[in-house]
Design a protein around this motif. Sequence first.
Motif, short mmCIF file in Angstrom:
data_model
loop_
_atom_site.label_atom_id
_atom_site.label_comp_id
_atom_site.label_asym_id
_atom_site.label_seq_id
_atom_site.Cartn_x
_atom_site.Cartn_y
_atom_site.Cartn_z
N PRO A 73 48.87 61.58 -49.17
CA PRO A 73 48.66 60.77 -48.57
C PRO A 73 49.16 60.46 -47.11
N GLY A 74 49.05 61.53 -46.53
CA GLY A 74 48.74 61.43 -45.07
C GLY A 74 46.83 61.91 -44.41
N ASP A 75 45.96 62.03 -45.33
CA ASP A 75 45.06 62.13 -45.77
C ASP A 75 43.67 61.19 -44.94
N PRO A 76 42.98 61.59 -44.19
CA PRO A 76 42.08 60.34 -44.05
C PRO A 76 41.29 59.84 -45.47
N VAL A 77 41.11 58.31 -46.16
CA VAL A 77 40.16 58.23 -46.77
C VAL A 77 38.58 58.49 -46.58
N PHE A 78 38.37 57.67 -45.50
CA PHE A 78 37.04 58.23 -44.72
C PHE A 78 37.19 59.30 -43.85
N PHE A 79 36.64 60.22 -43.91
CA PHE A 79 37.16 61.38 -43.06
C PHE A 79 35.92 61.84 -42.48
N ASP A 80 35.41 62.63 -41.23
CA ASP A 80 34.82 63.58 -40.81
C ASP A 80 34.35 65.16 -41.30
N PRO A 81 33.06 64.17 -41.81
CA PRO A 81 32.34 65.26 -42.84
C PRO A 81 31.60 66.86 -42.12
N ASP A 82 32.02 67.24 -40.57
CA ASP A 82 31.64 67.67 -39.88
C ASP A 82 33.03 69.19 -39.99
N ALA A 83 34.08 67.97 -39.50
CA ALA A 83 35.28 68.69 -38.51
C ALA A 83 36.03 69.71 -40.17
N ASP A 84 36.15 70.21 -39.36
CA ASP A 84 37.19 71.65 -40.31
C ASP A 84 38.45 71.36 -40.55
N GLU A 85 38.57 70.38 -40.30
CA GLU A 85 40.51 69.72 -40.70
C GLU A 85 39.89 68.31 -41.82
N PRO A 86 40.45 67.33 -41.97
CA PRO A 86 40.63 66.33 -42.95
C PRO A 86 40.83 64.74 -40.64
N VAL A 87 39.70 64.61 -40.88
CA VAL A 87 40.21 63.89 -39.95
C VAL A 87 39.56 62.66 -39.84
N PRO A 88 40.03 61.25 -39.51
CA PRO A 88 39.64 60.33 -39.35
C PRO A 88 38.14 59.68 -39.04
N LEU A 89 37.18 59.12 -39.69
CA LEU A 89 35.04 59.01 -39.64
C LEU A 89 35.30 58.21 -38.33
N ASP A 90 34.99 58.43 -37.01
CA ASP A 90 35.32 57.49 -36.11
C ASP A 90 34.11 56.44 -36.80
N GLU A 91 34.87 55.80 -36.13
CA GLU A 91 34.13 53.66 -35.96
C GLU A 91 33.67 54.19 -36.17
N GLY A 92 32.67 54.27 -34.67
CA GLY A 92 31.04 53.99 -34.30
C GLY A 92 30.40 55.05 -35.16
N THR A 93 30.36 56.37 -35.71
CA THR A 93 29.59 57.05 -36.52
C THR A 93 29.05 56.29 -38.08
N MET A 94 30.63 55.84 -38.46
CA MET A 94 30.69 55.17 -39.59
C MET A 94 30.32 53.44 -39.40
N LEU A 95 29.68 52.87 -38.41
CA LEU A 95 29.01 52.02 -38.63
C LEU A 95 27.66 51.91 -38.39
N ALA A 96 27.72 53.70 -37.37
CA ALA A 96 26.42 53.65 -37.98
C ALA A 96 25.42 54.09 -38.51
N GLU A 97 26.40 55.09 -39.89
CA GLU A 97 25.69 55.96 -41.03
C GLU A 97 25.74 53.79 -42.21
N ILE A 98 26.91 53.27 -41.61
CA ILE A 98 26.39 52.22 -42.47
C ILE A 98 24.99 51.28 -42.07
#
Length: 128
Positions: A52-77
């Motif tokens: 329940p505390g994990d981000p749905v959209f996470f940084d695929p390069d991180a070793d731990e589940p952390v939210p995907l950076d907004e700028g990275t997400m928008l660039a991917e979009i």
Amino acid sequence: MNRRAGDRRFVQQATDAQGRGTVMPGQGPQVADALRQQEELFRAKFGRQMGPGDPVFFDPDADEPVPLDEGTMLAEIRRAAERMPDPRMRAYLLAFAECGYMVTEANQHTFSAHQIEAFTGAVERHAR
């Protein structure tokens, strides 16, 4: 708008005391499919179920589940939009990257008239 308030079939939007907005997706089939895909990606990356505390959209390069950076997400979009063969879908994705939100029939009740106008204007600009 009031008819859909609190109805879990539709997107809901709330603002907390600090003015931060939260959007809760509706329970439609596309949302369920997208969430299932994210859960599968999470399980493959981290070797466990999403909690329940994990981000749905996470940084695929991180070793731990952390939210995907907004700028990275928008660039991917934006990159995904450029690969999109359907020009209308490309326009919608680019408008989402520009505005930071996407207006659909299922969620339009959560946006102001100004927000809807801004999004539809961005779609029209990118459709040209």
